[in-house]
Design a protein around this motif. Structure first.
Motif, mmCIF file in Angstrom:
data_model
loop_
_atom_site.group_PDB
_atom_site.id
_atom_site.type_symbol
_atom_site.label_atom_id
_atom_site.label_comp_id
_atom_site.label_asym_id
_atom_site.label_seq_id
_atom_site.Cartn_x
_atom_site.Cartn_y
_atom_site.Cartn_z
ATOM 1 N N ARG A 160 0.475 -1.390 0.113
ATOM 2 C CA ARG A 160 -0.171 -0.391 0.212
ATOM 3 C C ARG A 160 0.882 1.121 0.050
ATOM 4 N N ARG A 173 -1.001 -5.049 -0.291
ATOM 5 C CA ARG A 173 -2.088 -4.608 -0.924
ATOM 6 C C ARG A 173 -3.267 -5.238 -1.309
ATOM 7 N N ASP A 198 -6.915 -4.234 -3.068
ATOM 8 C CA ASP A 198 -7.534 -4.041 -3.791
ATOM 9 C C ASP A 198 -7.758 -4.060 -5.482
ATOM 10 N N ALA A 207 -4.879 -5.201 -7.527
ATOM 11 C CA ALA A 207 -4.081 -6.016 -7.055
ATOM 12 C C ALA A 207 -4.184 -8.034 -6.916
#
Length: 314
Positions: free
Chosen positions: A40, A275, A277, A280
């Motif tokens: 991140r 991550r 999201d 990812a």
């Protein structure tokens, strides 16, 4: 008869089909590393580790840190600027890596490197520290192979434990009430990792351990798109130049709790703030997208998903 697998760490990997010539720590040693794309925020492994430790403990103004099996010195190189007044001791089996670590500590007056096997060093010297670090290497400690549950159960029932591989394993299984397989197929046992945790009692205020896990269970959000290959049994991982075994972290946790430690157990994904999201998730599940950066992140995510960490605190 059981045997003892003894290895030395030069390379690390996630499974038998993938050879990694870098540890996770090495891959995140530079904020410009392409592997930072899986996180991140772009912080080095050392920065992330110290941030996590500071959430749990206080090292004081002049801590003593002992790192075991520090390899190229990558982690300590990242930690030293954050703790300029700390005393550092490296314990390293490999003369080659010991020399590299001395270069990292050169110009640092409170640093030393002890060459030798950590078990011999701990039995020979009463080293004490604010923090012991064994990062991505306890799978290289001696592992008992070919144990059978019925034979170990007989030894446990007798309560007589000799210095054989079976005797040492049975003592630990009895002392910490550890689970054995329900069948009688030969199984591997993390003998060295458990003996190491035992040896650290009374030597450290805090211990950080990490390694490829045999019994990891991911929670949300990462469990939504990453599935570890953990089977619950330590398994042999063939790597470039050596082999190691995955670690049953549940056994280490049980042993540490019985020895009076407070224990925090968590996936490496959490430590690194990996991550979760949409990008990812897509890259984690797609092996080849014709994009080198995405393939690097795919490789990293499916490697780090197998790793767990323990923080032991007094």
């Amino acid at each position: 008869m059981a045997s003892l697998n003894e290895t030395s760490a030069f390379y690390k990997g996630s499974d038998a089909s993938l050879f990694w010539e870098m540890t996770i720590c090495q891959s995140l040693s530079d904020r410009a590393s392409p592997y930072m794309g899986a996180l991140r925020e772009a912080f080095t492994f050392g920065e992330l580790l110290m941030a996590r430790l500071y959430d749990s403990i206080s090292l004081g103004s002049k801590p003593h840190i002992i790192e075991v099996g520090g390899g190229y010195g990558t982690l300590m190189r990242s930690i030293l600027p954050l703790l300029p007044t700390c005393k550092v001791t490296m314990v390293e089996l490999s003369p080659r890596f010991a020399d590299l670590q001395r270069r990292v500590l050169s110009g640092f007056p409170l640093g030393e490197v002890i060459e030798g096997d950590i078990f011999e060093v701990l039995r020979r010297e009463h080293l004490e520290a604010s923090l012991f670090i064994s990062n991505e290497n306890i799978g290289d400690f001696p592992t008992a192979e070919g144990l059978r549950a019925d034979e170990i159960s007989r030894i446990v029932e007798k309560g007589v434990f000799d210095d054989s591989v079976e005797g040492r394993a049975a003592r630990l299984i009895s002392r910490y009430n550890l689970h054995m397989p329900d069948d009688n197929d030969p199984f591997a046992f993390n003998l060295g990792a458990l003996e190491y945790v035992e040896l650290l009692k009374g030597r450290a205020e805090t211990v950080f351990l990490s390694e490829h896990s045999a019994d990891i269970e991911l929670g949300s959000p990462w469990s939504d798109f990453l599935t570890p290959t953990a089977t619950g049994r330590p398994r042999r991982i063939s790597l470039k130049g050596h082999a190691e075994y995955s670690i049953r972290f549940g056994d280490l946790e049980s042993a540490a709790l019985a020895d009076g430690w407070q224990v925090e157990r968590f996936p490496m994904l959490e430590l690194l703030k990996v991550r979760d999201d949409a990008g990812a998730r897509f890259m984690a599940g797609t092996e080849c997208v014709g994009n080198e950066r995405s393939e690097i992140i795919h490789e990293f995510l499916n490697h780090v998903k197998e790793y767990e960490c323990l923080i032991l605190k007094r």
